[in-house]
Design an enzyme around this catalytic site. Structure first.
Site, short mmCIF file in Angstrom:
data_model
loop_
_atom_site.label_atom_id
_atom_site.label_comp_id
_atom_site.label_asym_id
_atom_site.label_seq_id
_atom_site.Cartn_x
_atom_site.Cartn_y
_atom_site.Cartn_z
N THR A 161 24.92 -31.31 -16.39
CA THR A 161 24.09 -30.36 -17.13
C THR A 161 23.42 -29.44 -16.13
O THR A 161 22.50 -29.84 -15.40
CB THR A 161 23.03 -31.08 -17.98
OG1 THR A 161 23.68 -31.98 -18.88
CG2 THR A 161 22.22 -30.09 -18.79
N LYS A 196 14.45 -31.92 -15.96
CA LYS A 196 15.26 -30.82 -15.43
C LYS A 196 15.94 -30.03 -16.54
O LYS A 196 15.92 -28.79 -16.56
CB LYS A 196 16.29 -31.40 -14.45
CG LYS A 196 17.25 -30.38 -13.84
CD LYS A 196 18.59 -30.35 -14.55
CE LYS A 196 19.32 -31.67 -14.46
NZ LYS A 196 20.65 -31.60 -15.11
N LYS A 253 24.33 -27.92 -24.84
CA LYS A 253 23.75 -29.16 -24.31
C LYS A 253 22.26 -29.01 -24.05
O LYS A 253 21.46 -29.92 -24.35
CB LYS A 253 24.47 -29.57 -23.03
CG LYS A 253 23.86 -30.76 -22.28
CD LYS A 253 23.89 -32.03 -23.10
CE LYS A 253 23.17 -33.18 -22.41
NZ LYS A 253 23.85 -33.66 -21.21
N LEU A 288 27.30 -34.69 -11.86
CA LEU A 288 26.29 -34.63 -10.82
C LEU A 288 24.92 -34.28 -11.41
O LEU A 288 24.83 -33.74 -12.52
CB LEU A 288 26.71 -33.61 -9.75
CG LEU A 288 27.99 -33.99 -9.00
CD1 LEU A 288 28.57 -32.80 -8.26
CD2 LEU A 288 27.72 -35.14 -8.04
N PRO A 289 23.84 -34.56 -10.66
CA PRO A 289 22.50 -34.45 -11.27
C PRO A 289 21.95 -33.04 -11.46
O PRO A 289 21.05 -32.86 -12.29
CB PRO A 289 21.62 -35.25 -10.31
CG PRO A 289 22.35 -35.26 -9.02
CD PRO A 289 23.80 -35.25 -9.36
#
Length: 326
Positions: A124, A275, A199, A96-97
């Site tokens: 992430t 983001k 990450k 998911l974003p």
């Protein structure tokens, strides 16, 4: 291809090693359903690779178009609610974003979870949020891994992603059969949240190197260099990096099916990189650590987003520099 005797079969893993599994285990695995929440540019090809390798997939996405695409694949079905996804699956993967979408999704998924059910979040998000979800899953008697990925859309399509895994190491062992059909490598980074720290640090570098390649390529081209020649020299010299060699931001600089050769479509969205880099800034601020280069790169991508290009691949940084005036 499977080879072996009556009681065991051998499967060649994504890393080229042979693993011995029982016939019972193999049969059970090939009949299992995997829930997949988030069927975007990354999630959809990941789900397709599971289908190609014998899993049933129960998918869910906010986009009706993406749900229709999944239903068109053999072995796939969709569920209208996340509770239905969890109830009808042996394991669930989420891609998911952002943090809020993931927190909301797991609040729903865990309502219908089963004891020992496996959940793997490949999004992430902030490390603290991943730790919170891990605690939520543990309270339900479930297993959870935060396993963000590297490799981009190309890696998702080819099944060569790298998973950066945080959580219990024993849970990773239970998840390896799934990860091996979506990626070629997984790295155990430590307890819950560790994969996200890894990450985010990686994506800070990714954003900075893409901005650097875009800036330098723009300068060289404006000084009269032919893009292919400039890119070929960089890619055999000390400036060589993923942003120059694999996902070069200049259209036509390398002859590959990459976003810059497709109007910057179907890649890693600039807004998602922004983001991730802001997550890095937030983590650094929390421990009083300076990140001046990240700050400059965030400013570049914030401007790109303001120009309406946030849905384009982040290599659109080249177009941004190209159109800037001194």
């Amino acid at each position: 291809m499977l080879v072996g005797g009556l009681n065991h079969v051998f499967r060649r893993s994504a890393r080229g090693c042979r693993r011995t599994v029982s016939v019972v285990e193999e049969s059970k695995r090939w009949k299992s359903n995997v829930g997949f929440v988030g069927l975007g540019n990354m999630g959809f090809p990941m789900a397709k690779n599971l289908l190609k390798n014998g899993y049933g997939v129960v998918g869910n996405d906010v986009s009706a178009e993406r749900m229709d695409l999944l239903r068109g694949l053999d072995g796939a079905e969709t569920a209208d609610t996340l509770q239905q996804v969890a109830a009808s699956s042996d394991a669930v993967i989420t891609m998911l974003p952002g943090t809020q979408q993931v927190l909301s999704a797991y609040s729903a998924l865990l309502e219908s979870s089963k004891p020992e059910q496996l959940f793997v979040d490949c999004s992430t998000i902030s490390p603290e949020s991943s730790k919170k979800i891990s605690d939520m899953a543990e309270q339900k008697g479930c297993k959870f891994l935060g396993a963000p990925v590297s490799g981009g859309v190309v890696g998702a399509e080819s099944g060569t992603l790298t998973f950066m895994v945080g959580g219990e190491e024993s849970t990773l062992k239970a998840a390896e059969h799934l990860l091996g059909f979506m990626g070629s490598r997984w790295v155990y980074c430590g307890p819950a949240g560790s994969g996200l720290v890894t990450k985010i640090c990686n994506n800070m570098i990714l954003g900075m190197t893409m901005a650097a390649v875009a800036e330098a390529m723009n300068l060289g081209i404006k000084l009269g260099m032919e893009p292919k020649i400039l890119a070929s020299v960089i890619n055999t010299s000390t400036g060589r990096c993923w942003a120059s060699e694999v996902n070069n931001p200049v259209p036509g600089a390398i002859e590959k099916q990459i976003p810059s050769n497709n109007n910057y479509l179907n890649g890693f969205k600039a807004d998602l990189l922004l983001k991730d880099m802001r997550l890095g800034e937030s983590l650094a601020k929390g421990i009083n650590t300076q990140t001046p280069l990240t700050h400059l790169t965030v400013d570049v991508y914030a401007r790109i987003s303001q120009m309406g290009w946030g849905d384009k691949d982040f290599s659109i940084a080249y177009k941004y520099f190209k159109e800037q005036q001194s």
